[in-house]
Design a protein around this motif. Structure first.
Motif, PDB file in Angstrom:
ATOM      1  N   LYS A   1       0.860  -1.199   0.000  1.00  0.00           N
ATOM      2  CA  LYS A   1       0.000   0.000   0.000  1.00  0.00           C
ATOM      3  C   LYS A   1       0.887   1.236   0.000  1.00  0.00           C
ATOM      4  O   LYS A   1       2.006   1.202   0.540  1.00  0.00           O
ATOM      5  CB  LYS A   1      -0.839   0.021   1.289  1.00  0.00           C
ATOM      6  CG  LYS A   1      -2.254  -0.449   1.092  1.00  0.00           C
ATOM      7  CD  LYS A   1      -2.998  -0.381   2.388  1.00  0.00           C
ATOM      8  CE  LYS A   1      -3.668   0.972   2.535  1.00  0.00           C
ATOM      9  NZ  LYS A   1      -4.535   1.033   3.714  1.00  0.00           N
TER      10      LYS A   1
ATOM     11  N   THR B   1       0.967   3.855   1.763  1.00  0.00           N
ATOM     12  CA  THR B   1       1.447   4.342   3.064  1.00  0.00           C
ATOM     13  C   THR B   1       2.349   3.334   3.761  1.00  0.00           C
ATOM     14  O   THR B   1       2.930   3.639   4.795  1.00  0.00           O
ATOM     15  CB  THR B   1       0.260   4.684   3.978  1.00  0.00           C
ATOM     16  OG1 THR B   1      -0.689   3.626   3.903  1.00  0.00           O
ATOM     17  CG2 THR B   1      -0.372   5.998   3.599  1.00  0.00           C
ATOM     18  N   THR B   2       2.469   2.145   3.189  1.00  0.00           N
ATOM     19  CA  THR B   2       3.362   1.145   3.784  1.00  0.00           C
ATOM     20  C   THR B   2       4.758   1.273   3.181  1.00  0.00           C
ATOM     21  O   THR B   2       5.761   1.186   3.869  1.00  0.00           O
ATOM     22  CB  THR B   2       2.813  -0.278   3.547  1.00  0.00           C
ATOM     23  OG1 THR B   2       1.482  -0.311   4.042  1.00  0.00           O
ATOM     24  CG2 THR B   2       3.638  -1.330   4.254  1.00  0.00           C
TER      25      THR B   2
ATOM     26  N   VAL C   1       8.646  10.062   3.209  1.00  0.00           N
ATOM     27  CA  VAL C   1       8.269   9.219   4.352  1.00  0.00           C
ATOM     28  C   VAL C   1       8.857   7.824   4.122  1.00  0.00           C
ATOM     29  O   VAL C   1       8.569   7.194   3.108  1.00  0.00           O
ATOM     30  CB  VAL C   1       6.726   9.134   4.502  1.00  0.00           C
ATOM     31  CG1 VAL C   1       6.343   8.286   5.699  1.00  0.00           C
ATOM     32  CG2 VAL C   1       6.127  10.525   4.610  1.00  0.00           C
ATOM     33  N   PRO C   2       9.696   7.372   5.078  1.00  0.00           N
ATOM     34  CA  PRO C   2      10.296   6.036   4.891  1.00  0.00           C
ATOM     35  C   PRO C   2       9.244   4.921   4.977  1.00  0.00           C
ATOM     36  O   PRO C   2       8.159   5.137   5.519  1.00  0.00           O
ATOM     37  CB  PRO C   2      11.289   5.921   6.048  1.00  0.00           C
ATOM     38  CG  PRO C   2      11.294   7.212   6.746  1.00  0.00           C
ATOM     39  CD  PRO C   2      10.124   8.009   6.326  1.00  0.00           C
ATOM     40  N   ALA C   3       9.643   3.753   4.489  1.00  0.00           N
ATOM     41  CA  ALA C   3       8.713   2.613   4.492  1.00  0.00           C
ATOM     42  C   ALA C   3       8.539   2.049   5.899  1.00  0.00           C
ATOM     43  O   ALA C   3       9.409   2.209   6.749  1.00  0.00           O
ATOM     44  CB  ALA C   3       9.271   1.526   3.580  1.00  0.00           C
ATOM     45  N   ALA C   4       7.384   1.418   6.110  1.00  0.00           N
ATOM     46  CA  ALA C   4       7.171   0.660   7.350  1.00  0.00           C
ATOM     47  C   ALA C   4       7.309  -0.808   6.970  1.00  0.00           C
ATOM     48  O   ALA C   4       6.891  -1.203   5.887  1.00  0.00           O
ATOM     49  CB  ALA C   4       5.780   0.933   7.892  1.00  0.00           C
ATOM     50  N   ARG C   5       7.924  -1.590   7.849  1.00  0.00           N
ATOM     51  CA  ARG C   5       8.106  -3.014   7.514  1.00  0.00           C
ATOM     52  C   ARG C   5       6.832  -3.781   7.822  1.00  0.00           C
ATOM     53  O   ARG C   5       6.327  -3.722   8.952  1.00  0.00           O
ATOM     54  CB  ARG C   5       9.274  -3.595   8.306  1.00  0.00           C
ATOM     55  CG  ARG C   5      10.597  -3.149   7.733  1.00  0.00           C
ATOM     56  CD  ARG C   5      11.745  -3.857   8.423  1.00  0.00           C
ATOM     57  NE  ARG C   5      12.975  -3.112   8.159  1.00  0.00           N
ATOM     58  CZ  ARG C   5      14.004  -3.108   8.951  1.00  0.00           C
ATOM     59  NH1 ARG C   5      13.986  -3.791  10.062  1.00  0.00           N
ATOM     60  NH2 ARG C   5      15.085  -2.416   8.647  1.00  0.00           N
TER      61      ARG C   5
ATOM     62  N   GLU D   1       6.977  -6.145  10.719  1.00  0.00           N
ATOM     63  CA  GLU D   1       6.901  -5.531  12.051  1.00  0.00           C
ATOM     64  C   GLU D   1       5.460  -5.271  12.479  1.00  0.00           C
ATOM     65  O   GLU D   1       5.168  -5.143  13.655  1.00  0.00           O
ATOM     66  CB  GLU D   1       7.698  -4.220  12.079  1.00  0.00           C
ATOM     67  CG  GLU D   1       9.196  -4.473  12.113  1.00  0.00           C
ATOM     68  CD  GLU D   1      10.012  -3.204  12.066  1.00  0.00           C
ATOM     69  OE1 GLU D   1       9.432  -2.106  12.072  1.00  0.00           O
ATOM     70  OE2 GLU D   1      11.242  -3.326  11.985  1.00  0.00           O
TER      71      GLU D   1
ATOM     72  N   PRO E   1       4.344  -8.216  16.603  1.00  0.00           N
ATOM     73  CA  PRO E   1       3.899  -8.109  18.001  1.00  0.00           C
ATOM     74  C   PRO E   1       2.819  -9.128  18.368  1.00  0.00           C
ATOM     75  O   PRO E   1       2.565  -9.367  19.526  1.00  0.00           O
ATOM     76  CB  PRO E   1       3.340  -6.679  18.083  1.00  0.00           C
ATOM     77  CG  PRO E   1       3.958  -5.957  16.966  1.00  0.00           C
ATOM     78  CD  PRO E   1       4.164  -6.961  15.876  1.00  0.00           C
TER      79      PRO E   1
ATOM     80  N   GLN F   1      -1.461  -2.651   6.598  1.00  0.00           N
ATOM     81  CA  GLN F   1      -1.873  -3.219   7.874  1.00  0.00           C
ATOM     82  C   GLN F   1      -3.017  -4.217   7.707  1.00  0.00           C
ATOM     83  O   GLN F   1      -3.268  -5.027   8.605  1.00  0.00           O
ATOM     84  CB  GLN F   1      -2.265  -2.109   8.833  1.00  0.00           C
ATOM     85  CG  GLN F   1      -1.965  -2.555  10.229  1.00  0.00           C
ATOM     86  CD  GLN F   1      -2.193  -1.523  11.262  1.00  0.00           C
ATOM     87  OE1 GLN F   1      -2.589  -0.414  10.954  1.00  0.00           O
ATOM     88  NE2 GLN F   1      -1.969  -1.882  12.495  1.00  0.00           N
TER      89      GLN F   1
ATOM     90  N   VAL G   1      -2.834  -8.005   8.556  1.00  0.00           N
ATOM     91  CA  VAL G   1      -3.119  -8.596   9.870  1.00  0.00           C
ATOM     92  C   VAL G   1      -4.528  -9.205   9.875  1.00  0.00           C
ATOM     93  O   VAL G   1      -4.717 -10.351  10.287  1.00  0.00           O
ATOM     94  CB  VAL G   1      -2.973  -7.518  10.980  1.00  0.00           C
ATOM     95  CG1 VAL G   1      -3.290  -8.103  12.346  1.00  0.00           C
ATOM     96  CG2 VAL G   1      -1.559  -6.952  10.979  1.00  0.00           C
TER      97      VAL G   1
END
Lengths: 215, 474
Positions: A28, A30-31, A111-115, A118, A122, A178, A181
């Motif tokens: 995505k 934003t990811t 904006v850097p990527a989000a893994r 990760e 959790p 996200q 999930v």
């Protein structure tokens, strides 16, 4: 029919895995690493309206979020945003809302990527604990079907379904963020339901056979 | 017969009432404005939105005084600098050699550990691997500012000799730290522990002996040990006695002194307990003390950051789905109900209609339960709502299917058929129930939201169909 279905499933999984390991998932906006701009519209607006305006300039893969104390500012995210696109978007917003926003004050932020891993990690302990308890339950309730056989079926069922869903997501290029999930949760729940239904069916069969033998 | 009809009408009216309250609410007029008295939904971070905090590598410099050998001098006056030939120079707080990919990754891991230690239920970390800058997305609440402050602190903790600045213990000697609350007659005391590693515990014991508090009675006692630390003074009678000078340690965080103290007794447990502020008698004081204790406990439980960051800006950004989310959920549920009712009605006629009404009733009851049980709905929680509706549809469909199959068999009771369908369903969803309970206790927001909705959904399916649907279809 059954054979062709199994073949389709195997081919889908293999093709999906090839896509995952070569091209990867379609992340995505934003990811993955992206750019964003902040436009102070100065009045309440609808996300969908601004999204539509931005889509006309940038394309489909964008996201619009509200910010500011009065929710009158828009954060527009896209993989890349050029200065020309900023000017165009601002012009469209000015036209739509009757504003005189200057594009000179708008900066393009990286904006850097989000893994993705990760986002899921959790919850790994919850998965491990739930799976252990469920497997213990399977081993006790369906011990007549053979503990090893039951556990192996459960593991294969769970693994195959997760693989199949991942492959489909990769193949049809569903944007992954996200939402991965939720997809993992639901796939897990379906896998457990399918496997339990199989075991229950077998348990009933065994019960009937036992009753027949007694008679 | 009449009694049965009355029971049926009462149950249907009850279901309709649940549907009305669940979907439309209960309104009253307050100052001429209609107000819904039914509790609102609570949304989790991935719906509500998050505070986006940007952490940039500090470009500031700090003044360093060095002697002729290049050794760093902690503190020196201008005269001392001139007299001893020290040099004073400005150095960046983040040296170029420290700006490595490994240190960026380490910083990210430390921030992650701190967030976990503070029990932050949902966060996203984004690391710019080129610049080392970080973006942290956090849930918005009363603690968000404090959390941002804690995760942006370097966290270098040292116990040093108050006079010489010799480092006696540091972060490497600490294993963990916890917060303690103790209620006394004077109020609630908030403290935190510093729990040392086995190596650190030995060092602490040694330090606590060397830096022992000299009690008043012993102050004038002659001491033969540590003679180099003893000073000679004259007492009132004019006789010369040896007076031991009390040595103190300073507890420092990021080179700022927190306190200076000595030890009453040798510390042999490897643990130190420090009280924050005074015993609190108001909730504000308690909150403030807790925040301080949490800050220290978190910083002491994690490593110090290898780099210094500035966090100049943080903005709340609403979730992309937040706009009209409640309406979107209600519309989604209404669509599922409509599809379910149409299928049931087409296939099972009147019984299908009753089952459809019951299905709508359960959907409304689930939405009410979610609201009154304070379930924070995340995207995963919303997915769970729809999963529960699908599961309930499967059960209702099975009940009606069973009833149709047994229609000609007059010996079989309706009640029995429905009971068997519920029993069969229960056996099949036991693993889902386990999954839901484990996830409901999960610390991660997405997991607990999904688990809570699933748990309540499955519980309601069992109870509602046993007590309501069964009695209506019967």
């Amino acid at each position: 029919m059954k054979k062709s279905l199994v073949l389709i499933l195997i081919v889908s999984i293999i093709a999906g895995l090839i896509v995952i390991f070569t091209v990867g998932f379609n992340l995505k906006v934003t990811t993955k690493a992206h750019q964003e701009i902040l436009v102070n519209i100065g009045e309440e607006y609808k996300n969908e309206e601004v999204k539509q305006l931005a889509k006309e300039v940038i394309g489909n893969d964008i996201e619009v979020q509200k910010t500011g104390d009065f929710e009158d500012q828009a954060v527009i995210s896209a993989e890349t945003i050029s200065k020309e696109q900023v000017t165009e978007i601002v012009n469209k917003i000015n036209e739509k809302y009757g504003k005189e926003i200057s594009d000179g004050s708008i900066t393009i932020n990286d904006v850097p990527a989000a893994r993705v891993s990760e986002m899921f990690m959790p919850q790994i302990w919850s998965f491990i604990i739930a799976t252990i308890i469920i497997f213990v339950y399977f081993a006790i309730r369906y011990k007549k079907q053979g503990v090893a056989r039951v556990l192996l079926t459960a593991i294969i069922g769970l693994g195959l379904l997760e693989l199949l869903v991942s492959s489909i997501i990769a193949l049809i290029r569903i944007p992954v963020g996200q939402n991965i999930v939720s997809i993992i949760y639901i796939t897990y729940a379906i896998a457990m339901l399918v496997v339990t239904t199989m075991f229950e069916k077998k348990a009933q069969q065994l019960k009937l056979e036992e009753e027949k033998k007694k008679k | 017969m009449k009694k049965n009809k009355l029971k049926l009408i009462t149950l249907i009216l009850l279901v309709i009432l649940i549907i009305m309250v669940g979907f439309f609410g209960v309104y009253s007029r307050e100052k001429g404005i209609a107000k819904n008295n039914v509790k609102d939904y609570e949304y989790a971070t991935n719906i509500n939105g998050a505070r986006i905090a940007k952490f940039e590598l500090s470009t500031s410099t700090k003044e360093t005084i060095k002697d002729a050998d290049g050794k760093v001098i902690e503190d020196a006056t201008e005269e001392e600098i001139a007299e001893k030939g020290y040099t004073k120079q400005e150095e960046p707080v983040n040296k170029d050699e420290n700006k490595t990919h490994e240190n960026y990754e380490l910083t990210k891991q430390i921030i992650k550990s701190r967030l976990d230690k503070m029990g932050v239920k949902s966060y996203v970390l984004r690391l710019d691997e080129e610049t080392g800058n970080l973006i942290v997305e956090l849930p918005e609440n009363d603690n968000t500012d404090s959390i941002i402050n804690i995760i942006s602190t370097v966290g270098k903790f040292e116990i040093v000799d108050a006079d010489t600045n010799e480092v006696l213990l540091n972060n490497d000697d600490i294993s963990t730290s916890n917060i303690y609350r103790n209620t006394t007659a004077y109020g609630t005391e908030m403290s935190f522990s510093i729990e040392f590693t086995s190596e650190g515990a030995k060092k602490l014991e040694e330090v606590s002996k060397n830096y022992a508090t000299i009690k008043e009675d012993n102050k004038s006692e002659e001491t033969s040990e540590n003679s180099e630390e003893a000073t000679v003074s004259e007492n009132n009678e004019g006789t010369a006695t040896e007076e031991k000078k009390e040595k103190k340690v300073s507890l420092k965080l990021d080179d700022t002194e927190l306190m200076s103290t000595s030890f009453d007794d040798p510390v042999t447990t490897g643990k130190m307990y420090l009280t924050v502020g005074q015993a609190a008698t108001t909730s504000e004081d308690l909150e403030s003390n807790y925040t301080q204790a949490q800050r220290m406990s978190t910083l002491l439980s994690t490593k110090p950051m290898p780099l210094t960051y500035n966090s100049d800006s943080s903005t709340f950004v609403e979730g992309a789905l937040k706009e009209n989310i409640t309406n979107k959920i209600l519309i989604g549920v209404a669509i599922v109900i409509t599809i379910a009712v149409v299928i049931l009605l087409a296939k099972y006629k009147v019984k299908g209609l009753f089952a459809g009404i019951c299905f709508a009733g359960l959907s409304a009851l689930l939405l009410l339960t979610v609201r009154y049980w304070n379930v924070e709905l995340s995207k995963e929680g919303i997915v769970a709502i729809f999963a529960v509706l699908v599961l309930n549809f499967i059960l209702v469909y099975k009940m009606l299917n069973g009833l149709r199959k047994e229609e000609d068999n007059k010996k079989v009771e309706t009640k029995h058929v429905i009971n068997m369908a519920i029993k069969d369903f229960t056996l099949k969803v036991i693993p889902l129930f386990i999954f839901a309970v484990v996830f409901a206790f999960g610390t991660w927001e997405a997991a607990s939201s999904f688990g809570m909705v699933m748990f309540w959904g499955l519980t309601l399916i069992e109870l509602y169909n046993l007590f309501i649907t069964k009695n209506i279809l019967k």
